[in-house]
Design an enzyme around this catalytic site. Structure first.
Site, mmCIF file in Angstrom:
data_model
loop_
_atom_site.group_PDB
_atom_site.id
_atom_site.type_symbol
_atom_site.label_atom_id
_atom_site.label_comp_id
_atom_site.label_asym_id
_atom_site.label_seq_id
_atom_site.Cartn_x
_atom_site.Cartn_y
_atom_site.Cartn_z
ATOM 1 N N ASN A 1 -8.296 -2.864 0.248
ATOM 2 C CA ASN A 1 -6.979 -3.482 0.330
ATOM 3 C C ASN A 1 -6.642 -4.394 -0.853
ATOM 4 O O ASN A 1 -5.668 -5.143 -0.802
ATOM 5 C CB ASN A 1 -6.838 -4.262 1.643
ATOM 6 C CG ASN A 1 -7.299 -3.450 2.829
ATOM 7 O OD1 ASN A 1 -8.342 -3.746 3.422
ATOM 8 N ND2 ASN A 1 -6.571 -2.393 3.141
ATOM 9 N N VAL B 1 -2.966 -7.775 -3.426
ATOM 10 C CA VAL B 1 -3.567 -7.741 -2.106
ATOM 11 C C VAL B 1 -2.612 -7.081 -1.126
ATOM 12 O O VAL B 1 -1.418 -7.378 -1.131
ATOM 13 C CB VAL B 1 -3.844 -9.178 -1.606
ATOM 14 C CG1 VAL B 1 -4.577 -9.144 -0.272
ATOM 15 C CG2 VAL B 1 -4.626 -9.963 -2.633
ATOM 16 N N CYS B 2 -3.138 -6.178 -0.309
ATOM 17 C CA CYS B 2 -2.288 -5.580 0.717
ATOM 18 C C CYS B 2 -2.509 -6.309 2.029
ATOM 19 O O CYS B 2 -3.451 -6.017 2.763
ATOM 20 C CB CYS B 2 -2.595 -4.094 0.894
ATOM 21 S SG CYS B 2 -1.402 -3.326 1.988
ATOM 22 N N LEU B 3 -1.685 -7.286 2.270
ATOM 23 C CA LEU B 3 -1.761 -8.026 3.526
ATOM 24 C C LEU B 3 -0.324 -8.147 4.017
ATOM 25 O O LEU B 3 0.521 -8.690 3.301
ATOM 26 C CB LEU B 3 -2.389 -9.418 3.282
ATOM 27 C CG LEU B 3 -2.545 -10.319 4.504
ATOM 28 C CD1 LEU B 3 -3.515 -9.699 5.512
ATOM 29 C CD2 LEU B 3 -3.049 -11.701 4.102
ATOM 30 N N CYS C 1 0.829 -1.216 0.000
ATOM 31 C CA CYS C 1 0.000 0.000 0.000
ATOM 32 C C CYS C 1 0.864 1.267 0.000
ATOM 33 O O CYS C 1 0.503 2.275 -0.593
ATOM 34 C CB CYS C 1 -0.960 -0.001 1.175
ATOM 35 S SG CYS C 1 -0.523 -1.124 2.480
#
Lengths: 433, 178
Positions: B97, B104-106, A216
């Site tokens: 996310n 995927v932002c994990l 992100c």
């Protein structure tokens, strides 16, 4: 005095210059306070070191060049070296066996030639290719293996190969592995005695993980030039090029990343996106420091010498060097991990009837007093035999339950068993009655 | 040459000849056969002989994404578990996310991955994203913005996207569970 020493030394060949081994022989001619009881001072140990000991060096890069030179000068005379790379101009600042005219040539071949020219009497046999090209018989011919590698994958491969090589019937099959590694000002040298001491896989969780930025951050709030480069390689490359794989050695690919990353850096007013940084980030390059390599290679060769000659206690088993603030080093015994997938777990030889079905074997594994495994899943190195879970794999492998084990596993073949009740896995060596 | 064998004899009597199966392969076998998934998650292997490539379908039974079936592809390389599995969402979904390419932002899929984690932890982590979308780590910035500013509007957008709706010019996949 020195003259008589050399003259009386039957193992010095005509190519060895006068007094060549004067200093090394101070160690080999008499036992010291820490010599191993099995040490045979004098000609016997010298004969082994100089005429019989065969050593393999994996990697002819920053560490490899140092290791080759050190070994040759210590008196090892039968050295083999494997490297799959060719020489790049950027190697010349620290890989001192290479010259500008060598750029583009295979590292292993140039390094071997250089060492043989400089140190008469030593034979260095190069192999330009991958370690995975070689089979067990190749690795069995050596007494010792030293690694100066830059990849976790290659280390895991050679470690697992040497652990697999160990054959209880043949003591010679246990090949000590000396592994050197450097990262900037930090480094380590370790002695791995396959199946006896902690192996490379045992310490996998100690590794620094490759620097990864939260996805992100890369996508929304880049603050560093690295963020822009990661954005270009992780998000933009697959979006624009689809399934085409990014080749980090292809200048065109790097050029594309650089232009995309530069544009993004400009948008966010970030400075510092350059060709070398781009290459560094996508290839996960860690700056190599010649002096760190020299220290770690020296430590590795020192261990090789001690193990080959039994002249002094060898490293037990992990030496780390931290040169970032001053010079700090620490030596400790890294312990074996019970649930190591390479050297941990247990192995069992079992002899069963050719008529046994897979179901019968599983029953035996669950019922047998000294095994007692709940819900075992079985596979061979090539295929799954029976999986308890997930449901789809259970269903896909269920037909195998009725098949005979002998249809799926050759005589003397291996079966890997995993189950939640096992520390890691159990390997079965199956023979038929 | 030092005699190592004598040490070995004393240390462990058991004979050892380890299999040629790669460490990654054994680890994946262990991870897969010991998965402990709730009924909201199922794995699917296009080729049951290939354990390294498969999909995971998440059908949340509560929260904003209830009623959808979300499919993620898992791609495991031979460096597992040194490297995390590569996970992507195979559908275009409206989620703070997850971006439109399926990234995927994990945290445990990238910066916080450790070899002690396993496939189960990754799967549980993915499911959590559907129960608690996180506006602070956005990958789809507009979705995150909307979640932060107007939860009701966000909820409406999620429902509409799951039916295959179009939000701000982006066509989303119909993910309603059959």
């Amino acid at each position: 005095m020195a003259d008589t020493l050399v003259d009386s030394n039957g193992t010095v060949t005509s190519s060895d210059w006068k007094d060549r081994f004067y200093h090394v022989d101070q160690i080999l001619d008499r036992p010291g306070p820490r010599t191993d009881p099995s040490f045979l001072a004098g000609d016997e140990v010298k004969d082994f070191l100089r005429n019989n000991c065969k050593i393999l060096v994996i990697g002819a890069g920053g560490l490899g060049c140092e290791i080759l030179a050190n070994l040759a000068l210590t008196g090892f005379k039968d050295i083999h070296v494997i490297d799959m790379d060719t020489i790049d101009i950027s190697n010349l600042n620290r890989q001192f066996l290479f010259r500008q005219a060598d750029v583009g040539k295979p590292k292993a071949i140039v390094a071997a030639q250089f060492v043989m020219n400089r140190v008469p009497g030593v034979k260095v046999t190069p192999y330009y290719g991958r370690i995975q090209d070689k089979d067990d018989a190749y690795y069995l011919q050596f007494n010792l293996v030293i690694c100066g590698l830059d990849s976790v994958e290659a280390r895991r491969w050679i470690n697992a190969t040497l652990v697999n090589l160990v054959d209880p019937e043949n003591p010679e099959s246990l090949k000590p592995l000396i592994d050197g590694g450097t990262e900037g000002f930090k480094g380590q040298a370790r002695v791995i005695l396959p199946t006896v001491s902690s192996c490379y896989e045992c310490s996998l969780d100690m590794l620094n993980k490759p620097t990864a930025f939260p996805i992100c951050t890369i996508a929304n709030t880049p603050r560093l030039p690295e963020h822009c480069i990661e954005w270009a390689s992780v998000l933009e490359w697959p979006r624009v090029h689809g399934d085409k794989k990014l080749d980090t050695d292809d200048p065109e690919h790097i050029g594309w990343l650089l232009s995309v990353a530069s544009a993004r850096a400009k948008e966010f007013k970030i400075e510092g996106v350059t060709w070398s940084l781009t290459q560094g980030v996508v290839k996960n390059v860690i700056p190599a420091i010649a002096s760190t390599n020299a220290i770690v290679a020296a430590s590795c060769c020192n261990e090789a010498f001690k193990i080959a000659t039994s002249s002094a206690a060898y490293l037990n088993n992990y030496f780390m060097l931290i040169g970032t603030d001053g010079v700090y080093s620490y030596t400790f015994e890294h312990e074996k991990r019970d649930h190591c997938p390479v050297c941990g777990g247990e192995s069992l030889e079992i002899s069963i009837s050719r008529e046994w079905t897979v179901e019968r074997l599983i029953e035996m594994l669950t019922e047998s007093q000294n095994i007692q495994i709940k819900r075992p899943s079985l596979s061979t190195p090539l295929k799954s035999i029976y999986f308890q879970s997930p449901p789809q794999l259970e269903e896909a492998t269920r037909p195998n339950l009725e098949k005979k084990v002998s249809e799926l596993v050759p005589d003397g073949g291996e079966v890997t068993v995993t189950a939640s009740t096992l520390p890691f896995s159990l390997s079965l060596l199956i023979t038929y009655t | 040459m030092i005699k190592i064998w004598s040490m070995k004899k004393n240390e462990d009597a058991q004979a050892k000849k380890k299999p040629k199966t790669s460490a990654a392969q054994i680890r994946v076998q262990k991870d897969l056969t010991e998965l402990d998934l709730p009924s909201t998650m199922t794995t699917n292997f296009p080729d049951p002989a290939d354990l390294l490539n498969f999909t995971l379908t998440i059908t949340p039974d509560e929260g904003m994404y209830k009623g959808g079936a979300f499919v993620f592809s898992f791609n495991i390389n031979t460096n597992y578990p040194h490297e995390p599995p590569k996970v992507k969402c195979t559908q275009t979904i409206y989620h703070p996310n997850v971006d439109l390419e399926g990234n995927v932002c994990l945290n445990i899929l990238r910066e916080d991955w450790k070899p002690v984690l396993n496939l189960n932890s990754v799967m549980v982590g993915l499911q959590y994203l559907f129960l608690e979308p996180n506006a602070d780590d956005p990958l789809n910035k507009e979705a995150a913005e909307e979640l932060r500013k107007n939860r009701d509007q966000f909820l409406y957008s999620v429902k509409s996207s799951m039916r295959g709706g179009n939000i701000k010019g982006v066509q989303y996949a119909n993910v309603l569970a059959q």
